[in-house]
Design a protein around this motif. Structure first.
Motif, PDB file in Angstrom:
ATOM      1  N   VAL A 173      27.775   4.234   7.223  1.00 13.31           N
ATOM      2  CA  VAL A 173      28.355   4.078   9.028  1.00 13.31           C
ATOM      3  C   VAL A 173      28.455   2.683   9.600  1.00 13.31           C
ATOM      4  O   VAL A 173      29.049   2.547  10.908  1.00 13.31           O
ATOM      5  CB  VAL A 173      27.310   5.336   9.651  1.00 13.31           C
ATOM      6  N   ALA A 174      27.620   2.286   8.846  1.00 11.26           N
ATOM      7  CA  ALA A 174      26.570   0.647   9.053  1.00 11.26           C
ATOM      8  C   ALA A 174      28.282  -0.076   9.441  1.00 11.26           C
ATOM      9  O   ALA A 174      28.015  -0.614   9.931  1.00 11.26           O
ATOM     10  CB  ALA A 174      25.722   0.329   8.594  1.00 11.26           C
ATOM     11  N   THR A 175      28.779   0.018   7.651  1.00  7.68           N
ATOM     12  CA  THR A 175      30.053  -0.744   7.861  1.00  7.68           C
ATOM     13  C   THR A 175      31.329  -1.060   8.462  1.00  7.68           C
ATOM     14  O   THR A 175      32.048  -1.767   9.581  1.00  7.68           O
ATOM     15  CB  THR A 175      30.134  -1.276   6.369  1.00  7.68           C
ATOM     16  N   ARG A 176      31.796   0.471   8.556  1.00  7.36           N
ATOM     17  CA  ARG A 176      32.761   0.880   9.216  1.00  7.36           C
ATOM     18  C   ARG A 176      32.378   0.998  10.377  1.00  7.36           C
ATOM     19  O   ARG A 176      33.905   0.958  11.839  1.00  7.36           O
ATOM     20  CB  ARG A 176      33.331   2.320   8.648  1.00  7.36           C
ATOM     21  N   LEU A 177      31.522   1.056  11.243  1.00  8.99           N
ATOM     22  CA  LEU A 177      31.049   1.612  12.766  1.00  8.99           C
ATOM     23  C   LEU A 177      30.883   0.341  13.568  1.00  8.99           C
ATOM     24  O   LEU A 177      31.147   0.064  14.268  1.00  8.99           O
ATOM     25  CB  LEU A 177      30.705   2.936  12.812  1.00  8.99           C
ATOM     26  N   TYR A 178      29.299   0.306  13.190  1.00  9.17           N
ATOM     27  CA  TYR A 178      28.797  -0.838  13.376  1.00  9.17           C
ATOM     28  C   TYR A 178      29.439  -2.311  12.608  1.00  9.17           C
ATOM     29  O   TYR A 178      28.853  -3.583  13.417  1.00  9.17           O
ATOM     30  CB  TYR A 178      27.350  -1.254  12.803  1.00  9.17           C
ATOM     31  N   GLY A 179      29.849  -2.723  12.261  1.00 10.53           N
ATOM     32  CA  GLY A 179      30.692  -3.955  11.779  1.00 10.53           C
ATOM     33  C   GLY A 179      29.987  -4.447  10.628  1.00 10.53           C
ATOM     34  O   GLY A 179      29.215  -5.813  11.137  1.00 10.53           O
ATOM     35  N   ALA A 180      28.828  -4.056  10.259  1.00 14.15           N
ATOM     36  CA  ALA A 180      28.164  -4.742   9.403  1.00 14.15           C
ATOM     37  C   ALA A 180      28.279  -5.095   7.993  1.00 14.15           C
ATOM     38  O   ALA A 180      29.396  -4.428   7.729  1.00 14.15           O
ATOM     39  CB  ALA A 180      26.574  -3.630   8.966  1.00 14.15           C
ATOM     40  N   ALA A 181      27.808  -6.054   7.976  1.00 13.85           N
ATOM     41  CA  ALA A 181      28.248  -6.206   6.153  1.00 13.85           C
ATOM     42  C   ALA A 181      27.889  -5.843   5.509  1.00 13.85           C
ATOM     43  O   ALA A 181      28.411  -5.456   3.766  1.00 13.85           O
ATOM     44  CB  ALA A 181      28.039  -8.038   6.065  1.00 13.85           C
ATOM     45  N   ASP A 182      26.363  -5.213   5.447  1.00 18.83           N
ATOM     46  CA  ASP A 182      25.687  -4.067   4.162  1.00 18.83           C
ATOM     47  C   ASP A 182      24.704  -3.498   5.131  1.00 18.83           C
ATOM     48  O   ASP A 182      23.938  -4.666   6.160  1.00 18.83           O
ATOM     49  CB  ASP A 182      25.639  -5.405   3.231  1.00 18.83           C
TER      50      ASP A 182
END
Length: 556
Positions: A452-461
């Motif tokens: 969720v964090a990487t694919r939706l929020y643009g997070a690296a980790d």
């Protein structure tokens, strides 16, 4: 006129007559709460099971800003518009919580000429569902402490009790408290705290249950804590679930009200999307799908929160699938994401609009590419929007293989959203959905959160301390199929509410995880997110009043 003044001039139809005329529901299947709101019987709902389902439209939004987006208003306007163009449409919304009504947000029944009524009742107490949830939740809390006081035969470890208390108000002073003071007659002292009712697992359970039997089973499966030897202890071991279900038997029944244009609406359930799963009840949505050709529903806050949880939690558990998504944005809000101060949002600023568009672009891409759903952008119109700003916004949306529709439902009601209604019909008739969940059931919880964090929020980790990592590993072994419910700020793709736009490369910090065993998901609390909000410096409550004749003012 203000929202409340418009609502107070509404020409409402008695809800029993409206249900009979529009939906052919006999009066015996409705229990009225006054003249304009009623609960639908479970017997009637069961009688609909062989009917085919209608089409489901999800309304979501860009990341919220103080400028306002108008997701609920657009949901109501679209529902009214669909009925205006000859379609059989119903609307499904969540119930407002009292905390935001008296805090920052105000009411949550729509706005302008796209509202559900009776607006004051819906925003203040309504049919008592929130109170029933609060009492059921706190009954379990009382039974836990009573069990300990009466000898603690389950050997509950006072340091590992997970079940807090709840109330429907923003009160930061109650986040962390000590109970049981005052001597032996008052039980054993221990640390405790309060969450807001919208964050209660009982709220989530009510919203995900289809029957009283399922409701009671889920309540019995609530994890209350652990024994001294590490054994999980559930509400059913305290024999609390039967009484809790008894308190909730009427709350499980959907509430029927109407729009300003006298179209029927279900308003039922009220979890927040920033700290819970943010959708109205499964039972209301499924019932509406049997009663109308098209159902329009909303999920809380931005698409990174409400829409994701609608899909990955509600749709996964209820077997639902949206046919299309409407993504709500305003020129004002996008300029806010582009760095413009609130007091300057009425001034034309194409540079800021273009800078803030990245927020809409990410949400649109997430809906279309990550979930495989066709998406229309609804531009909720403000009088300060310039022709150049609207033209630029439409151009940029079209470049992303979508359509932007100007909507004036706030000022014109359903008439102002007819273009959006026609666009929605066109999309669902083309049948271009490639619907899929964001992650698979068997993925470890850590990987689900990271996805969720990487694919939706643009997070690296994502990051967490060793305690949280161990807990997630243990929960993954115990509940490998559970989805995750991420609690984070609604104002940003990060855990920092001050970071606007569409940031990338950040790390999402997981502060705490809570297993919701009855609701069958795991909550991951990120950053400084609180499950008991506080009031602002000048709460909305300061402006709410009632005159000598009982007429309410200041509620919006």
């Amino acid at each position: 006129m203000s929202d409340i003044e418009i609502a107070q001039q509404a020409h409402m139809q008695p809800i029993i007559a409206l249900a009979a005329e529009r939906l052919s529901i006999a009066a015996k299947h409705l229990d009225p709460y006054g003249h304009y709101k009623a609960k639908l019987s479970l017997e009637y709902i069961d009688s609909l099971k062989d009917r085919p389902n209608g089409r489901l439209i999800l309304v979501t939004a860009i990341s919220p800003t103080p400028a306002g987006e108008g997701k609920t208003t657009t949901t109501v306007g679209l529902g009214d518009a669909l009925n205006r163009i000859g379609k059989s449409a119903m609307i499904c919304l969540r119930e407002p919580a009292l905390g935001p009504c008296f805090g920052v947000k105000g009411g949550a029944a729509g706005g302008g000429y796209a509202q559900v009524v009776p607006m004051e009742d819906i925003n203040l107490h309504f049919t008592g569902d929130f109170h029933a949830i609060g009492v059921a939740h706190n009954l379990l809390a009382a039974m836990i402490d009573n069990h300990i006081h009466q000898g603690n035969t389950l050997n509950l470890d006072l340091r590992r009790i997970h079940w807090k208390r709840v109330m429907d108000m923003n009160d930061r002073a109650l986040r962390d408290i000590v109970v049981g003071l005052g001597g032996a007659a008052n039980g054993f002292p221990r640390e405790d705290g309060f969450d807001i009712i919208a964050a209660s697992e009982v709220m989530a359970i009510l919203c995900l249950s289809n029957t009283i039997k399922e409701l009671k089973q889920r309540l019995g499966n609530i994890l209350v804590g652990y024994s001294h030897d590490g054994r999980a202890i559930f509400a059913r071991e305290l024999n609390a679930h039967g009484a809790m279900a008894a308190l909730l038997k009427d709350a499980l029944r959907p509430n029927m009200v109407q729009t300003l244009e006298n179209n029927p609406v279900f308003v039922h359930g009220g979890p927040f999307a920033n700290i819970a799963h943010g959708c109205n009840t499964v039972i209301a949505t499924k019932t509406a799908l049997k009663m109308a050709d098209i159902v329009v529903t909303e999920a809380g806050f931005g698409a990174d929160l409400g829409a994701e949880k609608f899909i990955d939690i509600k749709c996964r558990k209820a077997g639902l699938q949206p046919d299309a998504v409407v993504l709500v944005a305003t020129v004002r809000a996008l300029k806010s994401h582009g760095g413009v101060a609130v007091k300057e949002l009425t001034q034309e600023n194409l540079t800021a609009l273009e800078a803030g568009f990245v927020n809409l672009a990410r949400h649109l891409s997430n809906v279309q590419e990550q979930f495989g759903l066709p998406c229309i952008v609804a531009i909720n119109h403000f009088v300060s929007d310039s022709d150049a700003e609207i033209a630029l916004l439409k151009q940029k949306v079209e470049a992303l293989d979508s359509t932007a529709i100007i909507c004036r439902h706030w000022a014109e009601g359903g008439k102002g959203a007819e273009a959006l209604a026609h666009a929605v019909i066109d999309v669902i008739e083309r049948g271009q959905t490639r619907f899929n969940f964001l992650y698979q059931d068997d993925l470890p919880l850590w990987d689900k959160i990271r996805t969720v964090a990487t694919r939706l929020y643009g997070a690296a980790d994502i990051s967490a301390d060793d305690r949280v990592r161990r807990q997630l590993a243990e929960l993954s072994e115990q509940y490998p199929h559970y989805p995750v419910c991420i609690a984070k700020t609604q104002s940003s793709f990060t855990a920092d509410p001050t970071i606007k736009g569409a940031p990338s490369g950040h790390v999402l910090p997981i502060r705490e995880v809570r297993p919701a065993h009855g609701a069958e998901f795991v909550v991951a609390i990120c950053g400084s997110m609180m499950t008991m909000p506080g009031l602002p410096k000048v709460p909305a409550a300061e402006h709410i009043d009632v005159d000598d004749n009982g007429k309410i003012s200041g509620l919006f």
